[in-house]
Design a protein around this motif. Structure first.
Motif, mmCIF file in Angstrom:
data_model
loop_
_atom_site.group_PDB
_atom_site.id
_atom_site.type_symbol
_atom_site.label_atom_id
_atom_site.label_comp_id
_atom_site.label_asym_id
_atom_site.label_seq_id
_atom_site.Cartn_x
_atom_site.Cartn_y
_atom_site.Cartn_z
ATOM 1 N N ALA A 307 0.844 -1.206 0.000
ATOM 2 C CA ALA A 307 0.000 0.000 0.000
ATOM 3 C C ALA A 307 0.875 1.251 0.000
ATOM 4 O O ALA A 307 0.598 2.215 -0.732
ATOM 5 C CB ALA A 307 -0.923 0.004 1.222
ATOM 6 N N MET A 308 1.948 1.214 0.795
ATOM 7 C CA MET A 308 2.845 2.376 0.862
ATOM 8 C C MET A 308 3.536 2.622 -0.479
ATOM 9 O O MET A 308 3.751 3.770 -0.878
ATOM 10 C CB MET A 308 3.892 2.168 1.958
ATOM 11 N N ALA A 309 3.862 1.536 -1.171
ATOM 12 C CA ALA A 309 4.534 1.661 -2.470
ATOM 13 C C ALA A 309 3.639 2.336 -3.513
ATOM 14 O O ALA A 309 4.127 2.867 -4.514
ATOM 15 C CB ALA A 309 4.954 0.273 -2.962
ATOM 16 N N ARG A 310 2.329 2.297 -3.247
ATOM 17 C CA ARG A 310 1.376 2.887 -4.215
ATOM 18 C C ARG A 310 1.046 4.334 -3.906
ATOM 19 O O ARG A 310 0.238 4.946 -4.607
ATOM 20 C CB ARG A 310 0.087 2.043 -4.222
ATOM 21 N N LYS A 311 1.643 4.883 -2.847
ATOM 22 C CA LYS A 311 1.337 6.275 -2.451
ATOM 23 C C LYS A 311 1.678 7.248 -3.562
ATOM 24 O O LYS A 311 2.663 7.076 -4.262
ATOM 25 C CB LYS A 311 2.144 6.656 -1.204
#
Lengths: 311, 271
Positions: A307-311
């Motif tokens: 999820a963080m990688a998609r920020k």
């Protein structure tokens, strides 16, 4: 760590409240020893009715008792309390908005060895979609007792989702349950983990692992699925910009779906889902099943990073 | 308690209201509503403890229309008792109406249970009866069940529970007109001996002509005297009773009336 199954806490709370409140009537469908309504039956035998292995009529009878002025709790395994009775819950309980509380135990895959036929992974979706229904999933025994108190004291159809196996005690007696309010178990700024039921414990473990890796994860106990705490959901989307949901339920229609719908409307951000991926359960030990179906702290850590990688 | 003549007149007016409502709504179920006229008249104006001025009276007897599609018969009875006025009958099935296609207890005072999904009303009636027993109340519960509705499994779950909990305050009235949507009962799903089935489930069973006012008065008195077990009154009825071209016609279960049918039916009732 002290452990108690939410079904145990349910039986105890129900018996305690039942002694004080004469309006409370409890129905079961030949599973009272497992659902723990047997504790109530012992405390208030005149207000306990075993309806036999006939869940549909248990639901209709519950509606009739509510029309007669009683506060009715009906229990069975989630598979039958919701699945078997669904259309009766819809038409005879929710449509007329009657004072019936459906407290279902043995929800999710941690039913274990009994296998897929008994592992309800759809009940949150089924109950959440019904107008007039409130839906709660407690994280531990203390929260269960507080929810039972709320349910006994307030009118209307409600669904309480309980588990079979022991769950770590997370709250102390000062905890106050308010429908439509989530509890922030741990604050954080990089990613927010929204979990319900036994996945709250896993989310806390995941947050600890992430912390060791330098990632600050918030953990939110999303126990009031309906009404949903939209304010807290949006606030953490704003603060962290990445969300993971975790539930012992299908990824379709449950907590993840509720959170995603809320965010798409109000504050879109990347969301990853930990839950049962569109498939049925099977026999196995609860811990084996949680690992096999991707419902562990390790899986939450992985999804948090995604999820963080998609920020 | 009203005389046979008065009850008969009331039944006639109930039938009249049903035709008016359905004629205006141009949808709804005439056959299974019309055949209840005498039963409704005897129940609400003779048998039951009921006050139309106070439908929430705690001492009332409860009526559950388990075959909820016969809602027009219930609304017509309410109109006859003064609970709703004639004007409102014309709102049946219209947007915003209290007279929903199937009875809705949240919308209309007097409706004890929201019904329409078959089988559930009888189960609910058992719950009401149980609640009354729990509080040691004398109120009785009457549930009208269709014969086709007996196909539903929940009916027999509820019957088993009613006998188990000795609900002698519960009286099931089976509207036995012999027809359901797809045809004659026994062509769709063989019902066998309905009375014997209820008896086997622990009910005291009575048989009656569902259009004979005196016989209905008598049978409900007998049912009321039974203690320790629930009762079932199997009422033989004629679907569509009172309208010649509808009687015993399966097609008139849920067929909307055309203007000419409405006028013809009205003329028959007024003739």
């Amino acid at each position: 760590m002290e452990k108690i199954a939410t079904r145990e806490a349910y039986g105890n709370a129900l018996a305690a409240i039942g002694k004080e409140n004469e309006k409370i009537v409890v129905l079961d469908a030949d599973l009272s020893k497992s659902t723990k309504t047997s504790v109530f039956a012992k405390a208030c035998p005149e207000r306990f009715f075993d309806m036999g292995i006939a869940e549909s009529n248990m639901a209709g009878t519950a509606a009739g008792l509510a029309i007669g002025g009683n506060t009715v709790f009906m229990s069975s395994f989630a598979m039958f309390a919701v699945g078997r009775c669904y259309e009766i819950i819809r038409n005879s309980i929710c449509y007329p908005k009657l004072n019936v509380k459906i407290a279902a135990t043995h929800a999710g895959i941690t039913v274990g060895e009994d296998g897929g036929s008994h592992q309800s992974i759809e009940d949150i979706a089924l109950t959440r979609v019904l107008p007039n229904m409130e839906v709660f999933v407690p994280a531990d025994g203390v929260e269960t007792a507080k929810m039972v108190q709320y349910m006994a004291a307030n009118e209307g159809p409600m669904y309480l989702r309980l588990g079979r196996s022991g769950q770590p005690v997370l709250f102390d007696e000062s905890y106050e349950f308010i429908p439509g309010k989530f509890t922030v178990m741990r604050d954080g700024g990089d990613v927010a983990l929204f979990a319900c039921g036994l996945m709250v414990g896993e989310a806390l473990k995941a947050a600890e692992t992430l912390h060791e890796e330098g990632i600050s994860a918030a953990v939110v106990n999303a126990s009031s699925l309906k009404p949903l705490d939209e304010a807290t959901t949006v606030a953490y989307a704003q603060k962290c910009g990445a969300i993971v949901t975790a539930e012992e339920h299908s990824v379709i229609g449950g907590l993840g779906a509720a959170i995603a719908q809320c965010l798409v409307r109000q504050r879109p951000c990347p969301v990853e889902f930990v839950g049962v991926e569109d498939r049925f359960g099977q026999s196995g030990r609860p811990d084996e099943l949680l690992a096999a179906y991707g419902l562990t702290a390790a899986h939450i850590v992985e999804k948090a990073k995604a999820a963080m990688a998609r920020k | 308690m009203e005389t046979r003549e008065t009850l008969s007149k009331r039944a006639k007016r109930i039938r009249h209201h049903i035709i008016e409502m359905l004629g205006h709504a141009k949808s709804g179920h005439p056959g299974g509503s019309l055949d209840l006229a005498e039963i409704m008249s005897v129940l609400y104006f003779h048998e039951m403890k009921y006050d139309f001025n106070d439908p929430a009276w705690p001492e009332r007897d409860y009526f559950v229309l388990s075959k909820g599609h016969a809602a027009p018969a219930l609304y017509a009875t309410f109109c006859e008792g003064g609970l709703i006025d004639e004007e409102e009958l014309f709102t049946l099935r219209r947007l915003g109406s209290r007279l929903q296609g199937h009875p809705d207890r949240k919308k209309l005072p007097g409706v004890e249970a929201s019904t329409g999904s078959l089988g559930q009303g009888f189960s609910i009636a058992g719950g009401i009866a149980l609640s009354l027993k729990l509080r040691q109340k004398e109120n009785r519960v009457y549930a009208v069940v269709g014969d086709g509705e007996l196909d539903e499994g929940i009916i027999w779950e509820a019957a088993m529970a009613a006998a188990n909990y000795k609900l002698d305050n519960l009286c099931a009235i089976v509207d036995h007109n012999g027809l359901q949507i797809d045809g004659a009962n026994d062509d769709v799903m063989c019902l066998g001996d309905i009375g014997a089935k209820f008896e086997a489930f622990g009910f005291e069973v009575f048989h009656v002509d569902g259009h004979d006012i005196d016989a209905l008065i008598e049978v409900f008195a007998k049912a009321k005297a039974v203690t320790g077990r629930p009762t079932a009154v199997i009422a033989k009825t004629v679907k569509g009773k009172g309208i010649s071209f509808m009687e015993n016609q399966v097609g008139w279960h849920g067929t909307p009336m055309k203007e000419e049918d409405y006028l013809k039916a009205k003329a028959e009732l007024e003739g």
